[in-house]
Each structure stands twice: as structure tokens, then as C-alpha cells.
Design an enzyme around this catalytic site. Structure first.
Site, PDB file in Angstrom:
ATOM      1  N   GLU A  95       0.849  -1.197   0.000  1.00 44.76           N
ATOM      2  CA  GLU A  95       0.000   0.000   0.000  1.00 44.76           C
ATOM      3  C   GLU A  95       0.880   1.241   0.000  1.00 44.76           C
ATOM      4  OE1 GLU A  95      -2.371   1.553  -0.817  1.00 44.76           O
ATOM      5  OE2 GLU A  95      -4.024   1.521   0.621  1.00 44.76           O
ATOM      6  N   ASP A  96       0.353   2.332  -0.532  1.00 44.52           N
ATOM      7  CA  ASP A  96       1.127   3.583  -0.529  1.00 44.52           C
ATOM      8  C   ASP A  96       1.040   4.283   0.820  1.00 44.52           C
ATOM      9  OD1 ASP A  96      -1.565   4.233  -0.882  1.00 44.52           O
ATOM     10  OD2 ASP A  96      -1.243   5.561  -2.589  1.00 44.52           O
ATOM     11  N   ASP A  99      -4.295   5.698   5.948  1.00 48.80           N
ATOM     12  CA  ASP A  99      -4.827   6.950   6.470  1.00 48.80           C
ATOM     13  C   ASP A  99      -5.926   6.594   7.484  1.00 48.80           C
ATOM     14  OD1 ASP A  99      -5.173   9.729   6.525  1.00 48.80           O
ATOM     15  OD2 ASP A  99      -6.601   9.713   4.880  1.00 48.80           O
ATOM     16  N   PHE A 148      -1.141  16.257   3.663  1.00 45.36           N
ATOM     17  CA  PHE A 148      -1.552  15.641   2.409  1.00 45.36           C
ATOM     18  C   PHE A 148      -0.336  15.500   1.512  1.00 45.36           C
ATOM     19  CE2 PHE A 148      -3.244  15.149  -1.803  1.00 45.36           C
ATOM     20  CZ  PHE A 148      -4.197  14.180  -1.583  1.00 45.36           C
ATOM     21  N   ARG A 161       1.983  11.872  -9.485  1.00 43.53           N
ATOM     22  CA  ARG A 161       2.429  10.536  -9.078  1.00 43.53           C
ATOM     23  C   ARG A 161       3.898  10.278  -9.389  1.00 43.53           C
ATOM     24  NH1 ARG A 161      -2.036   7.377  -7.608  1.00 43.53           N
ATOM     25  NH2 ARG A 161      -3.944   7.719  -8.780  1.00 43.53           N
TER      26      ARG A 161
HETATM   27  P1  IMP Z   1      -7.621   5.064   3.928  1.00 42.62           P
HETATM   28  O1  IMP Z   1      -8.626   4.091   3.372  1.00 42.62           O
HETATM   29  O2  IMP Z   1      -8.283   6.266   4.548  1.00 42.62           O
HETATM   30  O3  IMP Z   1      -6.591   4.440   4.816  1.00 42.62           O
HETATM   31  O4  IMP Z   1      -6.892   5.731   2.696  1.00 42.62           O
HETATM   32  C1  IMP Z   1      -6.096   5.052   1.869  1.00 42.62           C
HETATM   33  C2  IMP Z   1      -6.037   5.694   0.508  1.00 42.62           C
HETATM   34  O5  IMP Z   1      -6.327   7.101   0.509  1.00 42.62           O
HETATM   35  C3  IMP Z   1      -4.623   5.558   0.020  1.00 42.62           C
HETATM   36  O6  IMP Z   1      -4.469   4.364  -0.692  1.00 42.62           O
HETATM   37  C4  IMP Z   1      -4.459   6.778  -0.831  1.00 42.62           C
HETATM   38  O7  IMP Z   1      -4.831   6.484  -2.160  1.00 42.62           O
HETATM   39  C5  IMP Z   1      -5.405   7.810  -0.270  1.00 42.62           C
HETATM   40  N1  IMP Z   1      -4.687   8.788   0.578  1.00 42.62           N
HETATM   41  C6  IMP Z   1      -4.726   8.919   1.912  1.00 42.62           C
HETATM   42  N2  IMP Z   1      -3.952   9.923   2.352  1.00 42.62           N
HETATM   43  C7  IMP Z   1      -3.384  10.449   1.239  1.00 42.62           C
HETATM   44  C8  IMP Z   1      -2.458  11.539   1.031  1.00 42.62           C
HETATM   45  O8  IMP Z   1      -1.976  12.227   1.942  1.00 42.62           O
HETATM   46  N3  IMP Z   1      -2.110  11.775  -0.258  1.00 42.62           N
HETATM   47  C9  IMP Z   1      -2.594  11.052  -1.319  1.00 42.62           C
HETATM   48  N4  IMP Z   1      -3.452  10.043  -1.157  1.00 42.62           N
HETATM   49  C10 IMP Z   1      -3.849   9.739   0.115  1.00 42.62           C
HETATM   50 MG    MG Z   2      -5.241   7.493  -4.161  1.00 43.05          MG
END
Ligand code: IMP
Ligand code: MG
Length: 171
Positions: A95-96, A99, A148, A161
Site C-alpha cells: 500500500e502507498d 490513512d 496531504f 504521481r
Molecule cells: P484510507 O482508506 O483512509 O486508509 O486511505 C487510503 C487511501 O487514501 C490511500 O491508498 C491513498 O490512495 C489515499 N490517501 C490517503 N492519504 C493520502 C495523502 O496524503 N495523499 C494522497 N493520497 C492519500
Molecule cells: Mg489514491
């Protein structure tokens, strides 16, 4: 193009990837590993990490997107599913960023149902201050503050990206 500040420079990312690869090789001695890349944000991380690993690495790709409708918000749907069975495989979800934790917990549950031998999570970034669903990655590149971030695969509305560093946009 908006001003993007450097949060984690490329050299620091490379150093950390070396460490993560070493740790993964110790944990998976003599085993094939399946990298399950979450599109699109994890592509850079997936490739760069895999290049540092001496085990045989297999690849699969999955994509989720969130959708909103009148009744519910914040729901996730699979927009691209995996194309080969993962049963009996040693899977690492790549995963990148984690959050809220919703994406990774949804995917981990979905993939667990497909009976892999083991399943772990490796995330380049972790923003623990934003967590809604309690979940922790097995491998984390960097824990960051509530900013962010973009670059190294991460996007702002599909942009930025291809930056070779992790940057942030002042909001
Ligand atoms: P989560 O489901 O809230 O944990 O979010 C995961 C997804 O939200 C990641 O795979 C990202 O694609 C996107 N995301 C969350 N925070 C960021 C950020 O700071 N920059 C860019 N994408 C984010
Ligand atoms: Mg994304």
C-alpha cells in the site's frame, strides 16, 4: 503546477527500501512471495521494493475506489480484481499510505477469504493520527504527520504521481 515541498527525499526513500527489503528477506527465507499491489498509488513502491528482494516475487494487482450515494458515503468498491488465485500463497499487500485504515482493512478481509497461506501488509507511509479503523501494517516505511502528501505514486486528483520524492501540498 502548485508548489510542492519535499517531505521525504529520494535518497531517504532508497535507504529505507533497502532496510525493508532486508527485513522481508529475513522473514520469508526460501519462500516465494506474492506482492499484491494496490493500484495506482503503490506502483512505484511495489517495483522499487521488489527489485531489492532476492526471493522469487510474483505480482498481482487490485484497485479499489470509494463511492458515494444518497444512502451511504465512504464505501469502497473493487474496480479491478486480482487475476490469479492467491490460495496457499504468502501474500504481502503493498500500500502507498494508510490513512483512515478503511481501504487496507477492507482489502485484507477480502483477500483473507481467498485462503492465502499468510497475509501481511507493507505500507510506504502511515498517518496514524487519522485512523478510524484500528489496523497496523506489518512493515511501514515512514510514519508521517497529518499532511496531504503526493509523489512516489501518491496523487492529488491523479496528478504528481511521478515525482521521485514524497512531497506535500500546503493546505
Ligand atoms: P484510507 O482508506 O483512509 O486508509 O486511505 C487510503 C487511501 O487514501 C490511500 O491508498 C491513498 O490512495 C489515499 N490517501 C490517503 N492519504 C493520502 C495523502 O496524503 N495523499 C494522497 N493520497 C492519500
Ligand atoms: Mg489514491
Amino acid at each position: 503546477m502548485r508548489e510542492i515541498k519535499v517531505l521525504i527525499p529520494e535518497e531517504k526513500i532508497n535507504q529505507r527500501l533497502d532496510e525493508l527489503a532486508k527485513q522481508i528477506m529475513e522473514d520469508y527465507k526460501g519462500k516465494d512471495i506474492m506482492f499484491l499491489c494496490i493500484l495506482k498509488g503503490s506502483i512505484f513502491f511495489t517495483v522499487e521494493l521488489a527489485k531489492r528482494i532476492k526471493n522469487n516475487v510474483l505480482f498481482e494487482f487490485i484497485e479499489v475506489s470509494s463511492y458515494e450515494n444518497n444512502l451511504r458515503t465512504d464505501n469502497l468498491k473493487l474496480s479491478k480484481d486480482i487475476s490469479q488465485p492467491i490460495e496457499g500463497r504468502d501474500v504481502i499487500i503493498i500500500e502507498d499510505i494508510i490513512d483512515s485504515g478503511k481501504t487496507i482493512s477492507y482489502l485484507r478481509d477480502y483477500l483473507k477469504n481467498k485462503n492465502p497461506n499468510t497475509i501481511k501488509v507493507c505500507s510506504l507511509l502511515d498517518k496514524p493520527s487519522r485512523r478510524i479503523v484500528q489496523i497496523e501494517a506489518d512493515y511501514v516505511g515512514f510514519t508521517i504527520e497529518n499532511k496531504f502528501v503526493v509523489g512516489y505514486g501518491l496523487d492529488d486528483n491523479q496528478n504528481y504521481r511521478n515525482l521521485n520524492y514524497v512531497g506535500y501540498i500546503e493546505i
